[in-house]
Design a protein around this motif. Structure first.
Motif, PDB file in Angstrom:
ATOM      1  N   TRP A  73      22.273 -88.871  20.521  1.00  0.00           N
ATOM      2  CA  TRP A  73      23.512 -88.704  19.754  1.00  0.00           C
ATOM      3  C   TRP A  73      24.664 -88.345  20.697  1.00  0.00           C
ATOM      4  N   HIS A  74      24.379 -87.463  21.661  1.00  0.00           N
ATOM      5  CA  HIS A  74      25.391 -87.050  22.636  1.00  0.00           C
ATOM      6  C   HIS A  74      25.807 -88.240  23.508  1.00  0.00           C
ATOM      7  N   SER A 120      25.899 -91.236  22.625  1.00  0.00           N
ATOM      8  CA  SER A 120      26.603 -92.262  21.840  1.00  0.00           C
ATOM      9  C   SER A 120      27.960 -91.778  21.342  1.00  0.00           C
ATOM     10  N   ARG A 121      28.458 -90.670  21.927  1.00  0.00           N
ATOM     11  CA  ARG A 121      29.826 -90.248  21.601  1.00  0.00           C
ATOM     12  C   ARG A 121      30.802 -91.301  22.130  1.00  0.00           C
ATOM     13  N   ASP A 123      35.068 -90.147  25.819  1.00  0.00           N
ATOM     14  CA  ASP A 123      34.566 -88.785  26.051  1.00  0.00           C
ATOM     15  C   ASP A 123      33.345 -88.770  26.959  1.00  0.00           C
ATOM     16  N   GLY A 137      30.699 -91.125  26.630  1.00  0.00           N
ATOM     17  CA  GLY A 137      29.514 -91.704  26.003  1.00  0.00           C
ATOM     18  C   GLY A 137      29.048 -92.965  26.706  1.00  0.00           C
ATOM     19  N   ARG A 166      27.317 -96.613  19.325  1.00  0.00           N
ATOM     20  CA  ARG A 166      26.756 -96.125  18.061  1.00  0.00           C
ATOM     21  C   ARG A 166      27.024 -97.126  16.941  1.00  0.00           C
ATOM     22  N   GLN A 199      26.375 -81.680  15.403  1.00  0.00           N
ATOM     23  CA  GLN A 199      27.543 -81.054  16.028  1.00  0.00           C
ATOM     24  C   GLN A 199      27.324 -79.556  16.228  1.00  0.00           C
TER      25      GLN A 199
END
Length: 701
Positions: free
Chosen positions: A308-309, A311-312, A316, A318, A322, A585
């Protein structure tokens, strides 16, 4: 003239021989060739490795000749050898240990003549002319958009789709498009559990066998016989198999035409090998796709926080793209995901297992012809047997753990070392006849449900039927398949089980799922426990109300009941709204403040010895000796501590956590530290040390 060859063999993990050995051959053999070579007093399989002949050093040892060449088999490709080299280097294992473990067990035993006979067996041929193009389900707009994104971009992709949103149909459609476009392409589809492979294989066979033949889809997992595994491996290696479905071991399958990797339920801990080379198959899949110019799709309703991190947004930092599929297929927009109900167990009577509202809801569902699933992640009848008079508990004499009470066969069984004894008639310490179970397991839930549902009748007037699926009830060959078939056929009304039933299964009649006592993970010392619990509960909830037509006809709705003493806990708040992004989050914010992964990088070094003092002494001595290594100041080494279960089968176990804000710094330190660990082990004060192992990116601490 003799040629000197570098050959990788399966050397013991602690032999200090981590690289290729040098052998002589009358002919030059290309890298990747499989050969039989002498090793000590035996002959073993080896792989010719790409090392320049001038760089080979005999080290004063007489070079022995190659025993035989496995002709008829194309050499393993450069991409496969790069994958093995990377895995061995990153996970701190010997090259031969990874390379040979990646090959089928039967292949490791065959000589040149035996292999030649095996290769002469007739192989099912692909159809001369491909059949009709397979017809899949019509894609929803969400699915079509995701398929288009995968087609247009290079990835890696994280497919974040709600349970029941149709991720499998996206996989099938993407595979079909690729195979139609590229006649030599191969696809690797990975699943976390063996029991999920057959049902996925059926869907792939049904979709693709009519066009490409039954041999186009093969499976690879540890539940297959050695002969079956060799057959699948040969089909993949030759390019004959277009699709390989497998568990974590399949990430090392030799696939010369690999163009797409799909990792389903990518968050699942089963993708991390827990013995030998402790690799993460998910992470290796991403690396392999990158190296071979293939695409990789990681799919999950509850992605790992690392993925998840990653796929930011790219702005930023990633690295993954996503893709979103928030809507269930075929479900009404306002009744898509199951409703989550929390039962405050503080308001129930002491010792209540099933709250009255939950029992009433289960009876109502069964009477309407619907199915109920009850989930408790503890098998057996009770975690421990105890004596109220003297405090005796059923401890295992060989482990620092309790033996679990199994009522069905009246045994006390250790789930760590397997030690089993009949249940004593009286307390072994004081003779008290009144020894009782403490805590609950799935056997006890099954027994209590049989009583609670004894007067509940199905629509056909028959009494409700209860079944249990866990590691104990599925030991016999084929037991799991037959039990799952009974659930699918509607022969079971209430299914009780462990996490085995919570993942991946498509039970069309289940409308209510209940989680019993999930609170233990909320306050675990393992920082990943809440993430695992949330994923498990979301997966379990996803089993409810999957068939929109059935739910609509029943005038019912999918529900998830959670019995907890902490109903207002943020984890359950996020679960109630199916809000994975909010949960992720909050967890990532906590981890960033604490400097935990994915904001730092970890390795665990575990040691096993005859005494705890020797195990911890070895780790602390190696840590002190490593302080002078280049870059050691960028790596923090904690003191050695006993493992949670510190004794298993009379072996004491200790561990040391190593952490760094830089993955590169951690890797540099571990590579240098290997020699220190070997030297430390040789010291006389560490006599009694049995083994040690490095676990990079550990999942459990």
């Amino acid at each position: 003239m003799h040629h000197r060859l570098a050959v990788v063999v399966q050397t013991p993990a602690h032999s200090g021989l981590s690289g290729p050995l040098t052998y002589q051959s009358p002919e030059a053999l290309p890298p990747g060739t499989l050969v039989r070579v002498p090793l000590g007093k035996r002959e073993t399989l080896g792989v010719v490795w790409p090392v320049d002949e001038s760089a080979l050093d005999a080290g004063g040892v007489t070079e022995r000749p190659v025993g035989g060449v496995l002709t008829g088999l194309a050499p393993l490709g450069p991409a496969w050898m790069r994958l093995v080299s990377f895995a061995a280097r990153y996970y701190q294992r010997s090259l031969g240990e990874v390379a040979l473990a990646a090959l089928p067990p039967q292949l490791r035993e065959l000589g040149p003549e035996q292999l030649a006979r095996r290769l002469k067996r007739p192989i099912a041929q692909a159809p001369d002319a491909p059949g009709e193009s397979p017809v899949g389900l019509a894609l929803t707009p969400e699915q079509a958009e995701v398929c288009a994104q995968i087609e247009q971009h290079s990835g890696p992709f994280l497919l974040f789709g709600a349970t029941g949103s149709g991720k499998t149909e996206v996989y099938l459609h993407t595979v079909q498009a690729l195979l139609t476009r590229d006649p030599s392409a191969q696809v690797l589809i990975m699943v976390p559990e063996i029991n999920l492979t057959p049902q996925l294989e059926q869907r792939f066979q049904a979709r693709f066998a009519p066009r490409w033949g039954a041999q186009a889809v093969v499976s690879m997992h540890s539940g297959m016989t050695p002969a079956q595994r060799l057959k699948s491996w040969l089909a993949a290696h030759s390019g004959q198999a277009r699709m390989v479905l497998g568990t974590r071991m399949a990430v090392f399958a030799s696939m010369p035409g690999l163009r797409l990797i799909i990792v389903d339920e990518e968050h699942d801990p089963s993708y991390k090998q827990q013995e030998g080379a402790r690799y993460s198959a998910r992470d290796l899949a991403v690396y392999r796709a990158q190296q071979e110019g293939a695409k990789v799709v990681l799919g999950s309703a509850t992605p790992s926080l690392e993925s998840w991190h990653h796929s930011r947004p790219a702005a930023d930092g990633g690295r993954y793209q996503r893709l979103l599929m928030p809507t269930r297929v075929g479900a009404a927009a306002d009744a898509g995901l199951p409703r989550v109900r929390r039962v405050d167990m503080n308001r129930q009577g002491k010792g209540t297992v099933f709250s009255p509202p939950l029992v009433a809801a289960m009876r109502e569902r069964v009477a309407r012809g619907e199915q109920v699933m009850v989930f408790l992640n503890r098998r057996g009848y009770a975690p421990v047997l105890h004596c109220n008079d003297c405090g005796w508990k059923s401890e295992c004499p060989h482990c620092s753990a309790y033996r679990v009470f199994h009522k069905t066969d009246r045994t006390l069984r250790c789930h760590h070392c397997g030690f089993t004894q009949a249940v004593p008639r009286a307390c072994p310490d004081c003779g008290n006849l009144d020894i009782a179970p403490l805590g609950r397991g799935t056997e006890q839930l099954e027994e209590q449900l049989a009583e609670l549902m004894s007067e509940t009748l199905r629509p056909d007037g028959q009494p409700a039927r209860i079944a249990r699926i866990d590691a104990d009830s599925t030991k016999a060959k084929g037991a799991l398949e037959s039990q799952l078939a009974q659930v699918h056929d509607g022969e079971v009304d209430v299914l009780v089980g462990t996490q085995m039933i919570a993942k991946g299964h498509d039970f069309r009649r289940v409308t209510l799922v209940a989680a019993i006592n999930p609170d233990g993970a909320l306050f675990s010392s393992d920082f990943r426990a809440p993430e695992r619990l949330f994923a498990l509960l979301m997966q379990a909830a996803g089993r409810a109300g999957r068939d929109a037509a059935f739910v609509s006809a029943q005038k019912s709705e999918g529900e998830m009941w959670v019995q907890t003493f902490y109903p207002t806990h943020p984890l359950f708040e996020a679960l109630k709204t199916h809000d994975y992004p909010a949960f992720a989050q909050a967890q990532l914010s906590e981890r960033e403040q604490a400097g935990m992964p994915p904001f730092s990088f970890q390795a665990l070094v575990r040691a096993e010895a005859r005494s705890q003092a020797v195990a911890q002494g070895f780790l602390n001595s190696a840590s002190a000796a490593g302080a002078t290594l280049d870059g050691a100041d960028q790596v923090f080494r904690f003191s050695a501590v006993p493992m949670t279960i510190q004794r298993v089968a009379n072996i004491e176990r200790a561990q040391m956590l190593i952490e760094s804000p830089s993955r590169a710094a951690l890797q540099r330190f571990l590579a240098q530290w290997q020699a220190v660990l070997h030297a430390t082990r040789a010291a006389p004060e560490h006599k009694g040390l049995i083994r040690w192992a490095v676990d990079v990116d550990p999942l459990a601490i």
